[in-house]
Design a protein around this motif. Structure first.
Motif, mmCIF file in Angstrom:
data_model
loop_
_atom_site.group_PDB
_atom_site.id
_atom_site.type_symbol
_atom_site.label_atom_id
_atom_site.label_comp_id
_atom_site.label_asym_id
_atom_site.label_seq_id
_atom_site.Cartn_x
_atom_site.Cartn_y
_atom_site.Cartn_z
ATOM 1 N N GLY A 248 -16.431 2.829 -0.204
ATOM 2 C CA GLY A 248 -16.998 1.578 -0.688
ATOM 3 C C GLY A 248 -16.283 1.040 -1.919
ATOM 4 N N ILE A 249 -14.987 1.316 -2.029
ATOM 5 C CA ILE A 249 -14.200 0.844 -3.168
ATOM 6 C C ILE A 249 -12.967 0.099 -2.656
ATOM 7 N N THR A 250 -12.382 -0.709 -3.545
ATOM 8 C CA THR A 250 -11.138 -1.396 -3.234
ATOM 9 C C THR A 250 -10.051 -0.885 -4.175
ATOM 10 N N MET A 251 -8.920 -0.492 -3.607
ATOM 11 C CA MET A 251 -7.781 0.005 -4.371
ATOM 12 C C MET A 251 -6.633 -0.986 -4.269
ATOM 13 N N LYS A 252 -5.846 -1.056 -5.338
ATOM 14 C CA LYS A 252 -4.695 -1.967 -5.366
ATOM 15 C C LYS A 252 -3.432 -1.186 -5.690
ATOM 16 N N TYR A 253 -2.366 -1.494 -4.950
ATOM 17 C CA TYR A 253 -1.059 -0.931 -5.283
ATOM 18 C C TYR A 253 -0.202 -2.034 -5.879
ATOM 19 N N ASP A 254 0.327 -1.783 -7.078
ATOM 20 C CA ASP A 254 1.176 -2.736 -7.787
ATOM 21 C C ASP A 254 2.627 -2.299 -7.645
ATOM 22 N N LEU A 255 3.450 -3.164 -7.049
ATOM 23 C CA LEU A 255 4.845 -2.811 -6.763
ATOM 24 C C LEU A 255 5.648 -2.576 -8.036
ATOM 25 N N GLU A 256 5.499 -3.446 -9.015
ATOM 26 C CA GLU A 256 6.297 -3.336 -10.241
ATOM 27 C C GLU A 256 5.946 -2.064 -11.013
ATOM 28 N N LYS A 257 4.651 -1.736 -11.064
ATOM 29 C CA LYS A 257 4.213 -0.543 -11.795
ATOM 30 C C LYS A 257 4.353 0.728 -10.952
ATOM 31 N N ASN A 258 4.471 0.580 -9.640
ATOM 32 C CA ASN A 258 4.427 1.715 -8.710
ATOM 33 C C ASN A 258 3.196 2.566 -9.010
ATOM 34 N N LYS A 259 2.040 1.881 -8.969
ATOM 35 C CA LYS A 259 0.787 2.523 -9.392
ATOM 36 C C LYS A 259 -0.380 2.041 -8.547
ATOM 37 N N ILE A 260 -1.305 2.957 -8.294
ATOM 38 C CA ILE A 260 -2.566 2.616 -7.614
ATOM 39 C C ILE A 260 -3.637 2.407 -8.676
ATOM 40 N N GLU A 261 -4.373 1.322 -8.547
ATOM 41 C CA GLU A 261 -5.436 1.018 -9.494
ATOM 42 C C GLU A 261 -6.718 0.722 -8.739
ATOM 43 N N LEU A 262 -7.836 1.014 -9.367
ATOM 44 C CA LEU A 262 -9.140 0.703 -8.782
ATOM 45 C C LEU A 262 -9.500 -0.732 -9.134
ATOM 46 N N VAL A 263 -9.907 -1.509 -8.142
ATOM 47 C CA VAL A 263 -10.313 -2.889 -8.368
ATOM 48 C C VAL A 263 -11.805 -2.901 -8.639
ATOM 49 N N GLU A 264 -12.175 -3.354 -9.824
ATOM 50 C CA GLU A 264 -13.605 -3.393 -10.210
ATOM 51 C C GLU A 264 -14.322 -4.515 -9.475
#
Length: 264
Positions: A248-264
């Motif tokens: 029940g969460i949304t995750m984002k991958y940022d190409l420039e940062k090469n990082k997965i982040e949790l979308v609030e």
């Protein structure tokens, strides 16, 4: 009563922080695996272009493997019998475009290379002749990536696109084997192919894309990230999001940062 309330709130904060730490640890491990997948496949892409320029006329190719030593990715092409090396390329992780060493002289595969070729072929045969449902959609081709672990091999199948401007998410597989190449576990991360574009007739150009994951695939996958990194530069996309139906969460991958982040 006030002290009990403060204690309860403090416990909730500790639990929340612990959960966030666990999630970040999971994200970091996915990025690490995605980096290996990407390094192998990106080096293999560029090696294949260089192979056409330097391969001697009449030499038949039996296949290729990619592996790494420290900060170096090595791509080896074999003869038709997979006994001799007919081309070898060495790339630094920091420069997967131009190899710092190329060798087109025929030489016997070393023990590690022979093991990789043998293992890749054995696993492929087990998949082809076993009871595994593998589908290759029209307009796409499979890419096989073998990673050696401490006690197992990970054999990934991801899709390659023949059409320009598309990111071929989905239809990706993982076969985990023991050190002898016997398949112990297999997974299909997405139910089908998810072609993703940055240009749409009704929307114009977009820079972010999103898809959802089935319950058996709760997180962004290493294959998601590897595929995005390989193809995003041919589009205007700079990130993608995944909604997890399991968590029940949304995750984002940022190409420039090469990082997965949790979308609030």
């Amino acid at each position: 009563m006030r002290n009990l309330t403060i204690l309860f709130l403090s416990l909730l904060t500790v639990i929340k922080l612990s959960g966030q730490d666990d999630l970040q640890f999971k994200f970091d491990s996915i990025i690490q695996e995605a980096n290996t997948l990407y390094n192998y496949e990106k080096a293999a892409w560029n090696a294949s272009d260089l192979l056409k320029e330097g391969l001697k006329a009449g030499v038949e190719i039996g296949g290729y493997v990619a592996y790494h030593k420290n900060d170096t990715v090595i791509v080896v092409y074999s003869d038709i019998n997979q006994v001799m090396s007919i081309a070898k390329f060495r790339f630094l992780n920091s420069n997967l475009t131009e190899p710092f060493e190329m060798n087109f002289d025929a030489e016997v595969l070393n023990d590690a290379e022979y093991e990789f070729f043998s293992m890749k072929q054995k696993i492929l045969n087990s998949i082809i002749y076993g009871e595994y449902e593998i589908s290759i959609p029209e307009g796409y081709n499979p890419n096989f990536i073998l990673i050696k672990g401490q006690d197992e091999y990970s054999f990934y199948i991801i899709m390659g696109a023949t059409k320009a401007g598309v990111i071929p998410f989905g239809n990706d597989y993982l076969f985990t084997t023991d050190n002898d190449g016997n398949i112990m576990e297999n997974r299909k991360f997405h139910t089908n192919i998810i072609p993703t574009f940055s240009k749409y007739e009704d929307l114009g150009t977009v820079t972010s894309a999103m898809h959802s994951h089935i319950k058996s695939t709760p997180y962004i996958t290493a294959t998601d990230i590897c595929t995005f990194r390989l193809y995003a530069h041919f589009t205007d996309l700079v990130e993608f999001k995944v909604y997890s139906t399991a968590l029940g969460i949304t995750m984002k991958y940022d190409l420039e940062k090469n990082k997965i982040e949790l979308v609030e």
